[in-house]
Write a protein that holds these residues in place. Structure first.
Motif, PDB file in Angstrom:
ATOM      1  N   GLU A 149       0.815  -1.220   0.000  1.00  0.00           N
ATOM      2  CA  GLU A 149       0.000   0.000   0.000  1.00  0.00           C
ATOM      3  C   GLU A 149       0.847   1.267   0.000  1.00  0.00           C
ATOM      4  O   GLU A 149       0.361   2.331  -0.375  1.00  0.00           O
ATOM      5  N   SER A 150       2.097   1.160   0.443  1.00  0.00           N
ATOM      6  CA  SER A 150       2.927   2.345   0.612  1.00  0.00           C
ATOM      7  C   SER A 150       3.649   2.784  -0.651  1.00  0.00           C
ATOM      8  O   SER A 150       3.864   3.974  -0.861  1.00  0.00           O
ATOM      9  N   TYR A 151       4.072   1.820  -1.466  1.00  0.00           N
ATOM     10  CA  TYR A 151       4.840   2.155  -2.662  1.00  0.00           C
ATOM     11  C   TYR A 151       3.909   2.403  -3.841  1.00  0.00           C
ATOM     12  O   TYR A 151       2.903   1.716  -4.005  1.00  0.00           O
ATOM     13  N   PRO A 152       4.269   3.362  -4.700  1.00  0.00           N
ATOM     14  CA  PRO A 152       3.495   3.551  -5.929  1.00  0.00           C
ATOM     15  C   PRO A 152       3.593   2.271  -6.770  1.00  0.00           C
ATOM     16  O   PRO A 152       4.575   1.530  -6.694  1.00  0.00           O
ATOM     17  N   THR A 153       2.590   2.016  -7.565  1.00  0.00           N
ATOM     18  CA  THR A 153       2.514   0.781  -8.344  1.00  0.00           C
ATOM     19  C   THR A 153       3.782   0.519  -9.146  1.00  0.00           C
ATOM     20  O   THR A 153       4.290  -0.602  -9.163  1.00  0.00           O
ATOM     21  N   ALA A 154       4.346   1.528  -9.755  1.00  0.00           N
ATOM     22  CA  ALA A 154       5.534   1.348 -10.600  1.00  0.00           C
ATOM     23  C   ALA A 154       6.757   0.909  -9.797  1.00  0.00           C
ATOM     24  O   ALA A 154       7.670   0.304 -10.346  1.00  0.00           O
ATOM     25  N   LEU A 155       6.774   1.201  -8.506  1.00  0.00           N
ATOM     26  CA  LEU A 155       7.931   0.866  -7.651  1.00  0.00           C
ATOM     27  C   LEU A 155       7.638  -0.229  -6.630  1.00  0.00           C
ATOM     28  O   LEU A 155       8.502  -0.572  -5.836  1.00  0.00           O
ATOM     29  N   ARG A 156       6.446  -0.746  -6.639  1.00  0.00           N
ATOM     30  CA  ARG A 156       6.010  -1.660  -5.586  1.00  0.00           C
ATOM     31  C   ARG A 156       6.918  -2.886  -5.450  1.00  0.00           C
ATOM     32  O   ARG A 156       7.376  -3.215  -4.354  1.00  0.00           O
ATOM     33  N   SER A 157       7.192  -3.582  -6.541  1.00  0.00           N
ATOM     34  CA  SER A 157       8.024  -4.784  -6.476  1.00  0.00           C
ATOM     35  C   SER A 157       9.427  -4.465  -5.993  1.00  0.00           C
ATOM     36  O   SER A 157       9.985  -5.178  -5.156  1.00  0.00           O
ATOM     37  N   THR A 158       9.984  -3.387  -6.512  1.00  0.00           N
ATOM     38  CA  THR A 158      11.340  -3.000  -6.116  1.00  0.00           C
ATOM     39  C   THR A 158      11.380  -2.595  -4.645  1.00  0.00           C
ATOM     40  O   THR A 158      12.271  -3.003  -3.901  1.00  0.00           O
ATOM     41  N   GLY A 159      10.415  -1.810  -4.212  1.00  0.00           N
ATOM     42  CA  GLY A 159      10.376  -1.350  -2.824  1.00  0.00           C
ATOM     43  C   GLY A 159      10.234  -2.492  -1.844  1.00  0.00           C
ATOM     44  O   GLY A 159      10.960  -2.565  -0.843  1.00  0.00           O
ATOM     45  N   ILE A 160       9.312  -3.403  -2.124  1.00  0.00           N
ATOM     46  CA  ILE A 160       9.124  -4.542  -1.225  1.00  0.00           C
ATOM     47  C   ILE A 160      10.355  -5.449  -1.274  1.00  0.00           C
ATOM     48  O   ILE A 160      10.794  -5.966  -0.245  1.00  0.00           O
ATOM     49  N   GLY A 161      10.941  -5.618  -2.452  1.00  0.00           N
ATOM     50  CA  GLY A 161      12.156  -6.425  -2.573  1.00  0.00           C
ATOM     51  C   GLY A 161      13.303  -5.871  -1.743  1.00  0.00           C
ATOM     52  O   GLY A 161      14.002  -6.614  -1.049  1.00  0.00           O
ATOM     53  N   TRP A 162      13.495  -4.554  -1.801  1.00  0.00           N
ATOM     54  CA  TRP A 162      14.541  -3.932  -0.994  1.00  0.00           C
ATOM     55  C   TRP A 162      14.238  -4.083   0.494  1.00  0.00           C
ATOM     56  O   TRP A 162      15.138  -4.330   1.302  1.00  0.00           O
ATOM     57  N   LEU A 173      12.523  -6.482   1.954  1.00  0.00           N
ATOM     58  CA  LEU A 173      12.781  -7.872   2.343  1.00  0.00           C
ATOM     59  C   LEU A 173      14.280  -8.169   2.375  1.00  0.00           C
ATOM     60  O   LEU A 173      14.736  -8.963   3.201  1.00  0.00           O
ATOM     61  N   SER A 174      15.042  -7.533   1.500  1.00  0.00           N
ATOM     62  CA  SER A 174      16.500  -7.698   1.522  1.00  0.00           C
ATOM     63  C   SER A 174      17.088  -7.152   2.825  1.00  0.00           C
ATOM     64  O   SER A 174      17.991  -7.757   3.407  1.00  0.00           O
ATOM     65  N   ALA A 175      16.585  -6.017   3.268  1.00  0.00           N
ATOM     66  CA  ALA A 175      17.030  -5.465   4.551  1.00  0.00           C
ATOM     67  C   ALA A 175      16.699  -6.434   5.675  1.00  0.00           C
ATOM     68  O   ALA A 175      17.478  -6.604   6.621  1.00  0.00           O
ATOM     69  N   GLY A 176      15.554  -7.101   5.568  1.00  0.00           N
ATOM     70  CA  GLY A 176      15.187  -8.105   6.556  1.00  0.00           C
ATOM     71  C   GLY A 176      16.180  -9.252   6.595  1.00  0.00           C
ATOM     72  O   GLY A 176      16.550  -9.738   7.661  1.00  0.00           O
ATOM     73  N   ARG A 177      16.628  -9.677   5.437  1.00  0.00           N
ATOM     74  CA  ARG A 177      17.608 -10.768   5.375  1.00  0.00           C
ATOM     75  C   ARG A 177      18.915 -10.373   6.051  1.00  0.00           C
ATOM     76  O   ARG A 177      19.578 -11.197   6.659  1.00  0.00           O
ATOM     77  N   ILE A 178      19.274  -9.110   5.943  1.00  0.00           N
ATOM     78  CA  ILE A 178      20.479  -8.644   6.638  1.00  0.00           C
ATOM     79  C   ILE A 178      20.294  -8.828   8.142  1.00  0.00           C
ATOM     80  O   ILE A 178      21.201  -9.279   8.842  1.00  0.00           O
ATOM     81  N   GLY A 179      19.107  -8.520   8.643  1.00  0.00           N
ATOM     82  CA  GLY A 179      18.814  -8.727  10.060  1.00  0.00           C
ATOM     83  C   GLY A 179      18.942 -10.185  10.468  1.00  0.00           C
ATOM     84  O   GLY A 179      19.468 -10.500  11.537  1.00  0.00           O
ATOM     85  N   SER A 180      18.490 -11.077   9.596  1.00  0.00           N
ATOM     86  CA  SER A 180      18.585 -12.500   9.932  1.00  0.00           C
ATOM     87  C   SER A 180      20.030 -12.989   9.906  1.00  0.00           C
ATOM     88  O   SER A 180      20.406 -13.869  10.674  1.00  0.00           O
ATOM     89  N   VAL A 181      20.853 -12.388   9.057  1.00  0.00           N
ATOM     90  CA  VAL A 181      22.257 -12.794   8.962  1.00  0.00           C
ATOM     91  C   VAL A 181      23.054 -12.310  10.178  1.00  0.00           C
ATOM     92  O   VAL A 181      23.913 -13.036  10.686  1.00  0.00           O
ATOM     93  N   ILE A 182      22.769 -11.093  10.658  1.00  0.00           N
ATOM     94  CA  ILE A 182      23.560 -10.581  11.782  1.00  0.00           C
ATOM     95  C   ILE A 182      23.013 -10.994  13.147  1.00  0.00           C
ATOM     96  O   ILE A 182      23.668 -10.771  14.158  1.00  0.00           O
ATOM     97  N   SER A 183      21.845 -11.625  13.188  1.00  0.00           N
ATOM     98  CA  SER A 183      21.277 -12.055  14.467  1.00  0.00           C
ATOM     99  C   SER A 183      22.246 -12.903  15.288  1.00  0.00           C
ATOM    100  O   SER A 183      22.399 -12.655  16.489  1.00  0.00           O
ATOM    101  N   PRO A 184      22.902 -13.915  14.698  1.00  0.00           N
ATOM    102  CA  PRO A 184      23.845 -14.698  15.506  1.00  0.00           C
ATOM    103  C   PRO A 184      25.001 -13.853  16.059  1.00  0.00           C
ATOM    104  O   PRO A 184      25.458 -14.075  17.176  1.00  0.00           O
ATOM    105  N   TRP A 185      25.430 -12.879  15.299  1.00  0.00           N
ATOM    106  CA  TRP A 185      26.500 -11.997  15.763  1.00  0.00           C
ATOM    107  C   TRP A 185      26.010 -11.153  16.938  1.00  0.00           C
ATOM    108  O   TRP A 185      26.731 -10.949  17.914  1.00  0.00           O
ATOM    109  N   ILE A 186      24.779 -10.665  16.821  1.00  0.00           N
ATOM    110  CA  ILE A 186      24.202  -9.858  17.903  1.00  0.00           C
ATOM    111  C   ILE A 186      24.143 -10.677  19.191  1.00  0.00           C
ATOM    112  O   ILE A 186      24.410 -10.168  20.270  1.00  0.00           O
ATOM    113  N   VAL A 187      23.814 -11.943  19.077  1.00  0.00           N
ATOM    114  CA  VAL A 187      23.711 -12.818  20.243  1.00  0.00           C
ATOM    115  C   VAL A 187      25.093 -13.207  20.767  1.00  0.00           C
ATOM    116  O   VAL A 187      25.293 -13.363  21.970  1.00  0.00           O
ATOM    117  N   GLY A 188      26.045 -13.360  19.872  1.00  0.00           N
ATOM    118  CA  GLY A 188      27.368 -13.842  20.264  1.00  0.00           C
ATOM    119  C   GLY A 188      28.069 -12.965  21.285  1.00  0.00           C
ATOM    120  O   GLY A 188      28.742 -13.464  22.193  1.00  0.00           O
TER     121      GLY A 188
END
Length: 177
Positions: free
Chosen positions: A109-122, A124-139
């Motif tokens: 709902e937030s991204y304009p139609t022309a940018l929706r896929s790219t915006g959500i993709g970016w 979700l990519s930021a989310g993956r960074i969070g999942s990758v550094i989680s073990p480091w945060i805990v370590g």
């Protein structure tokens, strides 16, 4: 939002059984805690669309962070009491796992139609960074001798900041004619 969501998700999934065991509960209770996490995700996931329609995707997405934080806090404070810890696991799963869907709906709902896929993709990519550094945060705190009771509280502040960030974002824009 996705960064904090997936970081919280990995804390919930990976540390809930450990917290149950360290709290003196049985191995069976620790195993069942995983079912409580996933049960919360499934049940909340089933009603999430209707909830988003009722309160709006911005409020729904923000509230999932608050629900996850409440669940983590309840698990930590439950310290060996089965019912509060299971309820906390259920809420943490509902907020952290099902909450990911509300973030995608909010993004749609937030991204304009022309940018929706790219915006959500970016996002979700930021989310993956969070999942990758989680073990480091805990370590780091593990190296300091922290226990699971303290470890599960690490995403509490970021989850509440994530909720505030969503509420303060520009969010969905009206459709253009």
């Amino acid at each position: 939002g996705s960064f904090v969501n997936l970081t919280t998700f990995y804390f919930v999934v990976n540390w809930t059984p450990t917290l149950f065991r360290e709290s003196g509960l049985s191995g069976q209770a620790a195993t069942l805690s995983t079912s409580a996490v996933n049960g919360g995700a499934i049940l909340f996931g089933l009603v999430l669309g209707a909830y988003c329609n009722r309160v709006g995707t911005r409020n729904a997405a923000a509230s999932t962070f608050v629900v996850a934080a409440a669940g983590l806090l309840l698990m930590s404070l439950g310290d060996g009491l089965l019912v509060p810890m299971m309820l906390g696991a259920f809420l943490a799963g509902a907020g952290a796992i099902a909450g990911a869907s509300s973030l995608v709906m909010f993004g749609a709902e937030s991204y304009p139609t022309a940018l929706r896929s790219t915006g959500i993709g970016w996002s979700l990519s930021a989310g993956r960074i969070g999942s990758v550094i989680s073990p480091w945060i805990v370590g780091i705190p593990l190296g300091w001798g922290w226990h699971a009771r303290e470890i599960v509280l690490l995403p509490l502040g970021p989850a509440l900041i994530g909720a505030a960030a969503i509420l303060l974002s520009r969010g969905p824009r009206p459709a253009r004619p």
